[in-house]
Every structure is written in C-alpha cells, then in structure tokens.
Scaffold this active site. Structure first.
Site, PDB file in Angstrom:
ATOM      1  N   HIS A 147       2.241  27.412  -4.362  1.00 23.15           N
ATOM      2  CA  HIS A 147       2.606  26.326  -4.430  1.00 23.15           C
ATOM      3  C   HIS A 147       3.112  26.540  -5.602  1.00 23.15           C
ATOM      4  O   HIS A 147       4.223  26.585  -6.309  1.00 23.15           O
ATOM      5  CB  HIS A 147       1.864  25.260  -4.375  1.00 23.15           C
ATOM      6  CG  HIS A 147       2.702  23.727  -5.076  1.00 23.15           C
ATOM      7  ND1 HIS A 147       3.572  22.860  -3.755  1.00 23.15           N
ATOM      8  CD2 HIS A 147       2.849  23.365  -5.940  1.00 23.15           C
ATOM      9  CE1 HIS A 147       3.617  22.646  -4.561  1.00 23.15           C
ATOM     10  NE2 HIS A 147       3.157  21.834  -5.852  1.00 23.15           N
ATOM     11  N   GLU A 148       1.933  26.663  -7.493  1.00 22.81           N
ATOM     12  CA  GLU A 148       1.907  26.671  -8.486  1.00 22.81           C
ATOM     13  C   GLU A 148       3.176  27.445  -8.538  1.00 22.81           C
ATOM     14  O   GLU A 148       3.913  27.441  -9.893  1.00 22.81           O
ATOM     15  CB  GLU A 148       0.656  26.672  -9.290  1.00 22.81           C
ATOM     16  CG  GLU A 148      -0.239  25.989  -8.313  1.00 22.81           C
ATOM     17  CD  GLU A 148       0.385  24.372  -9.125  1.00 22.81           C
ATOM     18  OE1 GLU A 148       1.098  24.004  -8.991  1.00 22.81           O
ATOM     19  OE2 GLU A 148       0.508  23.210  -7.953  1.00 22.81           O
ATOM     20  N   HIS A 151       6.420  27.188  -8.350  1.00 18.63           N
ATOM     21  CA  HIS A 151       7.734  26.129  -9.183  1.00 18.63           C
ATOM     22  C   HIS A 151       7.858  26.930 -10.919  1.00 18.63           C
ATOM     23  O   HIS A 151       8.699  26.712 -11.122  1.00 18.63           O
ATOM     24  CB  HIS A 151       6.761  25.026  -9.882  1.00 18.63           C
ATOM     25  CG  HIS A 151       6.332  24.521  -9.256  1.00 18.63           C
ATOM     26  ND1 HIS A 151       7.482  22.913  -8.614  1.00 18.63           N
ATOM     27  CD2 HIS A 151       4.712  22.951  -8.845  1.00 18.63           C
ATOM     28  CE1 HIS A 151       6.381  22.271  -8.245  1.00 18.63           C
ATOM     29  NE2 HIS A 151       6.010  22.052  -8.247  1.00 18.63           N
ATOM     30  N   GLU A 221       8.979  18.621  -5.597  1.00 15.62           N
ATOM     31  CA  GLU A 221       7.654  19.461  -4.489  1.00 15.62           C
ATOM     32  C   GLU A 221       7.450  19.630  -3.050  1.00 15.62           C
ATOM     33  O   GLU A 221       7.013  20.279  -2.829  1.00 15.62           O
ATOM     34  CB  GLU A 221       7.078  18.317  -4.479  1.00 15.62           C
ATOM     35  CG  GLU A 221       5.982  17.547  -6.096  1.00 15.62           C
ATOM     36  CD  GLU A 221       5.270  18.668  -5.887  1.00 15.62           C
ATOM     37  OE1 GLU A 221       4.686  19.302  -5.618  1.00 15.62           O
ATOM     38  OE2 GLU A 221       5.314  19.328  -7.859  1.00 15.62           O
TER      39      GLU A 221
END
Length: 318
Positions: A147-148, A151, A221
């Site tokens: 997930h990070e 980003h 998100e």
C-alpha cells in the site's frame, strides 16, 4: 479510462503543483488581511511576504520534506534482525511495482500503523511502527508495505509531504492574529475593513487547507488499496491488516494533525470510527475492507470487528 503509471505520476505531479499554488494563494490573502488590520497602507507587503514565506517553506518541503517528516515522527533505522523481514517484503513489492527499493524506517510505538514519504518514486521511504511488525503476519505486513509503495509509485508522497508542511503555516498565522488582535489598541475605519476580512479568513482558511488535504488523502487511499491488491495478488491480506490496525486499542503517540493524512489508518480515530465526512482524513475503514473483500470474493470475518450492513462504496477515484 485506465491510466498508465507514467500518466498517473504526471497527473499527481500536476495536482501537487496546483494544490501547493492554492495554499500559497490562501497564505497571501491571509497575510494581506492580517497586515492590513495593523497597518492598512501596507496590506500588500503582508500579502507578498506571506507568499514569499509560503514559497520558501514550499521549496524546503519539496526538497527536504521527507527529512522533516522523519524527524518529527521520531523514526529510527531498523536493526539487522528487523531488516531481514522488512527488506524482504519491501524488495518484493518494489520489484512488483517497478520502482527502486524504498528505504525503511521504524517508529518505536506499540500502535500498528505505517506511512510513506520521499521526493520521488526513485527516492521512496516506507515507515512502519514496531507495533505493526509485532501484530501482523508476513502476508499482512507485505500488504501494508505494498500500500505504501503504491503511494510512492503513484508519486502521492510528494504532495502529501508538501501539504503536511506548507499547510501548517495557515493555522500558525491565524493563531498569531487571534492572540494579538485584542491587544493591538484602537482601530480606525480603514483597518476595520481588513479586520473583518482577516477574521473571516482566520476561520475559513484553515478549513479550506484542511479540506484540500483531506480530499486528496481520501481519494488516493482507495487507489493505493487497489494497487496494493494487484501487487500482492492477495486483497484479503490487506483487508485483514486494516482490521488489525483500525481496531488496535493503542494510539500512536508521535502522530500529529499535520501528518495524520499520511498514515494508512487515521491515528487519531479510535477503533476505526472514522466515517464519511468532509473532514475525514481517510475513507471509512469498513468501506475500504468491503471494497477489498468484494474484489477478492472473500467473505468478511467477524473478528476483530463486526462489519455488518456495510454501505455501498462510492467511486472516490473520479
């Protein structure tokens, strides 16, 4: 129409510049009004000064923002034992995302959480808490790191880091005005106009910058969750990780309101209670989990939270 990775990065870079420009405009208006309240003939100097201050801070944030964020978040280098696990999952997900392996840092805190920062996809940084490593199994940890990394790959981190620093000037100027206003002596008719404008901006400017910060964070998100699922090919792992993070009883002590939008789960909302709101830093956790499990076809689990009667998930990526 689905965007390619270069198109996503270019779009996010444009949005970063537009958002930074809007914050500088708000700073200029606030500075002009506050200065005009004290010295009406020099209102323009306050506007220019605030704009210059915003640009300077913006440039510092643009180039040194990650170092500032790491410092205020009290991060540290991972030990060799910790790196064995973190490096493995980080390298795997970076390879899947097609970016250089990000640097990894830790926060000594029992509350499970994580965020990403960095100047570009080539200089990414992933930060996780020790609580995250203790509570999650390897698949869940890999999903959070994915997930990070999403980003980082999408160049979200540049905007998030810059907003966290530049937008913090607005409440500082507002608080300065409110603290000094009542001790500034008599006002003439000309200054009263600026006082009214300043009072309006003192109320609205922090709200505007916060809304800008929140809307950007919420929209991205869902995209990062979706990208992480593609990288791991295991949406359930991220859904399970989000449950454990959101329903942890510990609160992250080093988090502050300037950086709350950067974390995978809002560190200030107890037990996953953040709902749909203009001021929400993140989409509701139950909505994110429902989206992930809807994608994977996996039935929701009853522990640690009950997610019955989940609402339909609005499309946040338009």
């Amino acid at each position: 129409m689905r965007r390619s990775i270069p198109e996503q990065i270019a779009a996010n870079t444009r949005k970063s510049l537009v958002s930074a420009f809007m914050v500088v405009v708000v700073l200029s208006a606030l500075g002009a009004a506050v200065t005009g309240s004290y010295v009406p003939e020099f209102w323009w100097a306050g506007g220019i000064g605030s704009a210059v201050l915003g640009l300077i801070v913006g440039l510092v944030a643009w180039h040194k923002g990650p170092d500032i964020i790491l410092s205020i978040s009290e991060t540290r280098n991972a030990s060799p034992a910790e790196l064995r696990t973190l490096d493995n999952v980080t390298e795997e997900m970076a390879l899947a995302a097609g970016i250089p392996t990000p640097h990894v840092y830790l926060i000594d805190d029992p509350a499970p959480n994580a965020f990403a920062t960095g100047n570009s996809p080539k200089e990414g940084i992933v930060v996780v808490t020790t609580g995250l490593m203790e509570r999650l199994d390897r698949d869940e940890l890999q999903a959070v790191v994915a997930h990070e990394i999403a980003h980082i790959r999408n160049n979200d981190v540049k905007l998030m880091t810059t907003l966290a620093i530049v937008a913090g000037l607005v409440p500082l100027i507002s608080e300065f005005f409110l603290r000094t206003f009542w001790r500034s002596g008599k006002k003439n008719a000309e200054s009263l106009v600026f006082i009214v404008i300043a009072l309006v901006l003192v109320v609205l400017a922090p709200i505007f910058t916060k809304l800008l910060e929140m809307s950007v964070s919420r929209r991205r998100e869902f995209l990062a969750d979706s990208t992480a699922s593609q990288l791991t090919r295991n949406p359930e792992a991220l859904a399970s990780a989000l449950e454990k993070i959101a329903f942890s009883p510990q609160r992250l002590e080093v988090a502050n309101h300037a950086t709350e939008h950067m974390y995978i789960i809002n560190p200030f909302k107890p037990l996953g209670t953040e709902g749909w709101s203009l001021f929400s830093t993140h989409p509701p956790v139950h909505a994110r989990i429902a989206a992930l499990r809807g994608t994977s076809g996996v039935r929701k689990r009853r522990a640690p939270g009950d997610f019955s009667d989940m609402p339909e998930i609005p499309d946040q990526r338009r």
